[in-house]
Design a protein around this motif. Structure first.
Motif, mmCIF file in Angstrom:
data_model
loop_
_atom_site.group_PDB
_atom_site.id
_atom_site.type_symbol
_atom_site.label_atom_id
_atom_site.label_comp_id
_atom_site.label_asym_id
_atom_site.label_seq_id
_atom_site.Cartn_x
_atom_site.Cartn_y
_atom_site.Cartn_z
ATOM 1 N N CYS A 8 44.418 12.649 24.294
ATOM 2 C CA CYS A 8 44.889 13.932 24.794
ATOM 3 C C CYS A 8 46.363 14.213 24.519
ATOM 4 O O CYS A 8 47.145 13.324 24.233
ATOM 5 C CB CYS A 8 44.620 14.027 26.291
ATOM 6 N N MET A 38 33.265 15.690 25.449
ATOM 7 C CA MET A 38 32.101 15.800 26.326
ATOM 8 C C MET A 38 31.099 16.780 25.726
ATOM 9 O O MET A 38 31.448 17.599 24.858
ATOM 10 C CB MET A 38 32.520 16.240 27.725
ATOM 11 N N THR A 49 36.416 14.434 26.000
ATOM 12 C CA THR A 49 37.477 15.420 25.878
ATOM 13 C C THR A 49 36.970 16.802 26.245
ATOM 14 O O THR A 49 35.809 17.135 25.980
ATOM 15 C CB THR A 49 37.985 15.461 24.418
ATOM 16 N N CYS A 50 37.825 17.634 26.833
ATOM 17 C CA CYS A 50 37.486 19.040 27.051
ATOM 18 C C CYS A 50 37.098 19.648 25.702
ATOM 19 O O CYS A 50 37.696 19.333 24.681
ATOM 20 C CB CYS A 50 38.672 19.791 27.642
ATOM 21 N N CYS A 110 46.907 13.969 32.804
ATOM 22 C CA CYS A 110 46.025 15.051 32.371
ATOM 23 C C CYS A 110 46.714 16.388 32.621
ATOM 24 O O CYS A 110 46.981 16.754 33.766
ATOM 25 C CB CYS A 110 44.704 14.997 33.126
ATOM 26 N N ASP A 127 40.471 6.328 34.457
ATOM 27 C CA ASP A 127 39.200 7.037 34.672
ATOM 28 C C ASP A 127 39.358 8.329 35.466
ATOM 29 O O ASP A 127 38.387 8.919 35.904
ATOM 30 C CB ASP A 127 38.145 6.124 35.300
ATOM 31 N N SER A 132 39.157 12.530 31.921
ATOM 32 C CA SER A 132 37.777 12.440 31.416
ATOM 33 C C SER A 132 37.719 11.983 29.972
ATOM 34 O O SER A 132 36.818 11.227 29.579
ATOM 35 C CB SER A 132 37.072 13.795 31.567
ATOM 36 N N GLN A 158 38.211 8.133 30.047
ATOM 37 C CA GLN A 158 37.303 7.294 30.836
ATOM 38 C C GLN A 158 36.402 6.419 29.964
ATOM 39 O O GLN A 158 36.163 5.251 30.298
ATOM 40 C CB GLN A 158 36.472 8.183 31.772
ATOM 41 N N TYR A 195 34.023 21.538 32.821
ATOM 42 C CA TYR A 195 34.550 20.163 32.744
ATOM 43 C C TYR A 195 33.634 19.292 33.592
ATOM 44 O O TYR A 195 33.846 19.130 34.795
ATOM 45 C CB TYR A 195 35.989 20.135 33.260
ATOM 46 N N HIS A 196 32.609 18.720 32.956
ATOM 47 C CA HIS A 196 31.466 18.221 33.726
ATOM 48 C C HIS A 196 31.130 16.753 33.492
ATOM 49 O O HIS A 196 30.264 16.203 34.190
ATOM 50 C CB HIS A 196 30.229 19.060 33.395
ATOM 51 N N SER A 197 31.758 16.094 32.514
ATOM 52 C CA SER A 197 31.345 14.715 32.231
ATOM 53 C C SER A 197 32.462 13.987 31.496
ATOM 54 O O SER A 197 33.533 14.540 31.246
ATOM 55 C CB SER A 197 30.064 14.700 31.384
ATOM 56 N N GLU A 198 32.196 12.733 31.130
ATOM 57 C CA GLU A 198 33.180 11.980 30.366
ATOM 58 C C GLU A 198 33.350 12.613 28.986
ATOM 59 O O GLU A 198 32.440 13.208 28.443
ATOM 60 C CB GLU A 198 32.758 10.511 30.231
#
Length: 604
Positions: free
Chosen positions: A156, A183, A222-223, A114, A78, A81, A84, A217-220
């Protein structure tokens, strides 16, 4: 539409080159498949150990019906991201398996670092090595021989290639790759890049930079840029290892949940039908993967990963294959760093279904391939939807919802693909041309040599790089220090480029899948530590990087060039970090970039 002549020629050349190694691989897989499920042949004590902790009802199912047992290989953590959301997947999978009168177990976990966290840090020196550790840990998970098939949870960078290499070692079993999804969109990638450049110039502080990065990059999930992680998802889909249309469905949604359940049911079905991973990963599907990478301007990291994946299946590919296909495969997608859109915009504009439809219609994909959902890549021109809460597939888009993001094969963004092979007296390298503006694709300038990316950044801060130059970053290959990505250089070089200077990068290291604005000849092979000619370059030598012509050369008199010695590295210097120190033994087994970096432990 008949297949393009170049697609046929490259495919046949790979088959001829791979005839012996592929035959050996197929023989091993055939023998393993004929032996059946190994648990039928191992002792009752072995079996009891494997099932001791299972719920009683699952034990009864296995004992009474000899139902399929599906292994789950997970790269969950986790901190990452993109991974997670996998926390709850095992229970979803187990419940779906029970509904199909089967069982599922977590077979094992793999490391999942990561690259976004380790970028520019010593930990990045472990990144490429981690792919091979992931492959090994995948094989260890499956080595218990109590599974009829496997589901692979990974998204990833090095993780999906490592999982697939490991899965191919157990290629007599079916494999379905299960994505977690990107995400939701945050601030625009162009705005993020702007703040990074301002920070590199010292015009904004760390607080502004951190706020910008956390807005992206703000939440669960993939970028959302089209780097290596999302290139992985494209590959798994176009190679037939995903459920159709599942690559870019966002996490924690009813559709995402339904697709995970469907992947479970499909893995069970494949095990009952005897369809294995070795049936799916063939020369044709590998070629399809290369085409998809070129058509989308995908990550240059796959110039390393795809040869390694192919080799694990007994298939020999090289950069000449990429180059020949790139000449005829058009660029159909513009997703950051190749454009302003992110992968959510790409998905909304038609996504993988439209991309695959366009490439099939142009004769640039092998349609007649086996996939996890049956024969024919046309299955992947469908997209998933929920109808009254039930999963269904419908025909995907036939035209682009946004022609600035996805183009048709008849009117592409570019007539050729996103990657290009560069060759010359410095060796062979690759460049991601799709993100480089035409006016920056040819640079002739003096060389400025560095042995570490931090040396370049320090020179920039001292004001020594306000000029035309080509940065030569050497001793960055897999044998030297694990071949880290050098993405930390991108904002600084972009600043100089925007100030009007002609700048470029030449290195035996890698760049991030998010890089591309500045022309970069990367993965230079052989690497300098292996005696590569890049080590002959001296400060002030004139280098020409010509992405259009496909050349990168040092303009040095041939007689002088022949007498120059290769620069030597101080292998004990701390600037090379702990990656080298920790993996000294593994480094000795590493091959060159063009051969797929390492892949030790999975050769014939």
């Amino acid at each position: 539409m008949p297949l393009h002549s170049t697609l046929i020629a490259v495919t046949e050349r790979i088959k001829e080159r791979s005839a012996q190694s592929r035959a050996r691989y197929e023989a091993r897989m055939k023998a393993a498949k004929q032996n059946g499920v190994t648990r039928d042949h191992i002792s009752c004590t072995n079996v009891a150990h494997a099932y001791a902790a299972m719920p009683q009802n699952d034990k009864l199912v296995l004992k009474a019906a000899k139902a399929p047992n599906i292994g789950i290989v997970t790269a969950y953590n986790d901190m990452l991201s993109a991974h997670q959301p996998y926390a709850g997947y095992p229970e979803i999978i187990k419940a779906a398996a029970r509904k199909s009168n089967a069982t599922a177990q977590v077979a094992g976990g793999t490391p999942a670092m990561c690259d976004g966290v380790t970028q520019g840090q010593p930990g990045m020196e472990l990144s490429l090595f981690s792919r091979d550790i992931i492959a090994m840990s995948t094989a260890i998970a499956l080595s218990h021989h109590v599974f009829d098939g496997a589901l692979y949870l990974g998204v990833c960078d090095k993780i999906v290639p490592g999982l697939l290499i490991g899965a191919l070692r157990f290629g007599h079993l079916p494999a379905v790759f299960v994505p977690a999804g990107p995400m939701t969109s945050g601030i625009s990638n162009s705005e993020k890049a702007k703040i990074r450049q301002l920070y590199a110039e010292g015009k904004v502080g760390r607080d502004a930079l951190l706020e910008s990065e956390m807005g992206s990059y703000h939440s669960e999930g993939t970028c959302t840029f089209y780097g290596t992680a999302n290139s992985n998802q494209m590959l798994m889909e176009i190679m037939g290892l995903h459920m159709p249309g599942s690559a870019f469905v966002t996490p924690n949604t009813p559709l995402r949940h339904a697709l995970t359940e469907a992947a479970t049911v499909q893995a069970i079905k494949l095990s009952q039908e005897g369809i294995s991973t070795s049936d799916i990963i063939t020369v044709e599907s590998i070629v399809n993967g290369i085409v998809g990478l070129l058509a989308t301007g995908g990550s240059t990291n796959h110039a390393i990963h795809l040869p390694a994946i192919a080799k694990a299946a007994g298939i020999e590919i090289n950069w000449d294959d990429f180059s020949e296909l790139s000449a005829v495969v058009p660029l159909l997608a513009k997703v950051y760093p190749n454009g302003k859109a992110d992968v959510n915009h790409f998905h909304a504009a038609g996504g993988m279904a439209l991309l695959i439809r366009e490439l099939i219609s142009a004769g640039l994909l092998h349609e007649d391939v086996q996939t996890v959902v049956g024969k024919g890549l046309s299955n992947y021109t469908q997209e998933p939807t929920l109808v009254d809460g039930e999963l269904a597939w419908k025909d995907g888009a036939t035209t682009s919802g946004d022609d600035t993001v996805i183009a048709s094969a008849k009117t592409p963004f570019s007539a050729d693909g996103g990657l290009r092979l560069l060759a010359g007296n410095l060796g062979r390298s690759v460049i991601k041309i799709s993100a480089v503006a035409p006016e920056h694709r040819k640079v002739t300038a003096p060389a400025v040599i560095f042995d570490h990316q931090d040396e370049l950044l320090a020179a920039f801060k001292r004001g020594e790089l306000e000029k035309d130059f080509i940065a030569v970053i050497r001793f960055q290959g897999p044998k030297a220090n694990g071949m880290p990505e050098l993405h930390k250089l991108t904002p600084t070089l972009a600043v100089l480029q925007e100030r009007g200077f002609k700048v470029a990068l030449v290195t035996d290291g890698r760049m991030s899948g998010a890089s591309g604005k500045v022309p970069a000849a990367i993965h230079m092979s052989p690497e300098v530590l292996s005696g590569g000619p890049l080590g002959k370059v001296r400060n002030g030598d004139i280098i020409t990087l010509d992405a259009e012509a496909g050349t990168v050369t040092a303009d040095v008199d041939a007689n002088e060039w022949a007498t120059r010695e290769i620069a030597s590295a101080n292998l004990t210097n701390n600037q090379f970090g702990f990656g080298r120190e920790l993996f000294t033994g593994l480094r000795q087994m590493a091959g060159d970039a063009e051969a797929g970096a390492m892949t030790f432990g999975f050769q014939d």
